[in-house]
Enzyme design. Structure first.
Site, short mmCIF file in Angstrom:
data_model
loop_
_atom_site.label_atom_id
_atom_site.label_comp_id
_atom_site.label_asym_id
_atom_site.label_seq_id
_atom_site.Cartn_x
_atom_site.Cartn_y
_atom_site.Cartn_z
N LYS A 117 2.41 -4.46 -40.98
CA LYS A 117 2.78 -5.36 -39.87
C LYS A 117 1.65 -6.34 -39.60
CE LYS A 117 2.79 -3.87 -35.42
NZ LYS A 117 3.29 -3.08 -34.29
N ASP A 130 4.30 0.26 -39.34
CA ASP A 130 2.97 -0.33 -39.52
C ASP A 130 1.98 0.77 -39.91
OD1 ASP A 130 2.51 1.02 -37.12
OD2 ASP A 130 2.71 -0.79 -35.91
N HIS A 148 -6.56 3.91 -32.08
CA HIS A 148 -6.65 3.38 -33.45
C HIS A 148 -8.05 3.42 -34.00
CE1 HIS A 148 -2.66 0.97 -33.35
NE2 HIS A 148 -2.52 2.27 -33.24
N GLU A 167 0.84 -1.20 0.00
CA GLU A 167 0.00 0.00 0.00
C GLU A 167 0.88 1.25 0.00
OE1 GLU A 167 -2.94 -0.11 3.09
OE2 GLU A 167 -3.86 -1.94 2.32
N ARG A 210 -4.46 0.70 -25.47
CA ARG A 210 -4.34 -0.22 -26.61
C ARG A 210 -5.50 -1.18 -26.75
NH1 ARG A 210 1.99 -1.80 -26.35
NH2 ARG A 210 1.80 -1.03 -24.23
N ARG A 218 0.73 -8.84 -36.44
CA ARG A 218 1.15 -9.25 -35.09
C ARG A 218 0.62 -10.64 -34.80
NH1 ARG A 218 3.41 -7.29 -30.68
NH2 ARG A 218 3.57 -5.12 -31.30
C1 R5P Z 1 1.49 -0.61 -32.35
O1 R5P Z 1 0.66 -0.39 -33.20
C2 R5P Z 1 2.41 0.42 -31.84
O2 R5P Z 1 2.42 1.56 -32.64
C3 R5P Z 1 3.81 -0.10 -31.68
O3 R5P Z 1 4.30 -0.44 -32.96
C4 R5P Z 1 3.83 -1.34 -30.81
O4 R5P Z 1 3.03 -1.19 -29.68
C5 R5P Z 1 5.25 -1.64 -30.41
O5 R5P Z 1 5.26 -2.76 -29.58
P1 R5P Z 1 6.56 -3.66 -29.49
O6 R5P Z 1 7.73 -2.75 -29.24
O7 R5P Z 1 6.28 -4.60 -28.34
O8 R5P Z 1 6.66 -4.40 -30.79
#
Ligand code: R5P
Length: 294
Positions: free
Chosen positions: A189, A166, A126, A36, A91, A191
């Site tokens: 990109k 991306d 986004h 805490e 995110r 993921r």
């Molecule tokens: C995703 O769309 C963000 O713009 C970054 O490209 C992403 O969060 C980067 O994450 P990491 O460094 O883990 O690949």
């Protein structure tokens, strides 16, 4: 106005108070053995309190922010401005599987109740176009570090090709390119997991070029590392990286070095050895713009 920050490595509170010519104090935080937190604010707070904290590694920070904001109101503050150069939980903006919590929406409501004004930098939005859709308070201001990135690149002696790794990076890389007067392209990109991505580069002349990868944030660094490897495979002579938010968790910096990244630059939204330019002047302008309540 009083700018209050926390004992974090980021020094935004002091820098902001210097920009605004206002008072500054750092909240005293004690962590008990059970996890805490006990907070102590200055004995007297004015009507307008600016709370300043970058919200990476956010869970404990959020509870402490809540305690600080509520205490400031109890002590007489009528206006709370939250300056969070890095904004957390942005995110997860949709439920991709049934039952998944849309943390962006919930965090937005939480922060809107906590502060009358929220100022942040390049939040990860986004599927929504404005921060005010997520944070329904009086003012929700999303600044961008991209113009400052462009100014930084314009001072650089070489004329690199800018690459966004991306689709989402288009907004940052295009702005930085316009300000610096440089060419840019945007990669695609896919993921597959937290640490696994594929990047495919668009058609462009990479051979013997100096390339700077531009993105909003680097977390594990995998996005930028995979992009750097692809660029070297395509003949790039040198690859550097420029990001708004240098989270760089765990082995991220080593991963980038192994992928042939030469230099990494970032804004000081999160304290990191790569910090190359300061956000305080822009944050201070935003506070002035939002003004004081009558
Ligand atoms: C995703 O769309 C963000 O713009 C970054 O490209 C992403 O969060 C980067 O994450 P990491 O460094 O883990 O690949």
């Amino acid at each position: 106005m009083l700018v209050l920050d926390f004992p974090d490595p980021e020094q935004h509170g002091r820098a902001l108070s210097e920009e605004l010519d206002s008072h500054h104090a750092t909240i005293d935080v004690h962590h008990f053995p059970d996890g805490e937190s006990r907070l102590r604010l200055p004995e007297n707070v004015p009507e307008h309190v600016v709370l300043c904290r970058s919200l990476h590694q956010p869970n404990q920070k959020l509870v402490e922010l809540l305690l600080a904001a509520d205490a400031a109101r109890e002590m007489g503050a009528r206006q709370i401005t939250l300056v969070a150069p890095y904004l957390c939980y942005m995110r997860q903006d949709a439920a991709f599987r049934p039952g998944e919590v849309v943390s962006q929406r919930l965090m937005g409501r939480f922060l809107a109740r906590l502060a009358d004004t929220l100022i942040t930098v390049d939040p990860h939005l986004h599927r929504v176009s404005a921060l005010s859709e997520v944070i329904p308070n009086e003012h929700a201001v999303a600044l961008s570090a991209a113009p400052a990135m462009g100014e930084f690149l314009a001072r650089h002696p070489s004329e690199p090709l800018l690459v966004g790794p991306d689709h989402e990076s288009q907004q940052w890389v295009s702005t930085a390119a316009e300000v610096a007067g440089l060419e840019y392209v945007v990669a695609a990109k896919t993921r597959h997991g937290d640490r696994t991505v594929d990047i495919s580069l668009p058609e462009a002349e990479y051979k013997n070029r100096h390339v700077v990868l531009v993105d909003d944030l680097a977390s594990t660094g995998r996005t930028l590392a995979v992009a750097s490897t692809a660029l070297h495979d395509a003949g790039a002579e040198r690859v550097d990286v420029l990001v708004s938010h240098p989270l760089f968790f765990d082995d991220a910096m080593d991963t980038l070095a192994q992928a042939g990244v030469k230099e990494v630059w970032s804004s000081d939204s999160v304290a990191h050895p790569t910090n190359a330019f300061a956000l305080a002047p822009f944050l201070a302008d935003a506070i002035r713009y939002c003004g004081e309540r009558p």
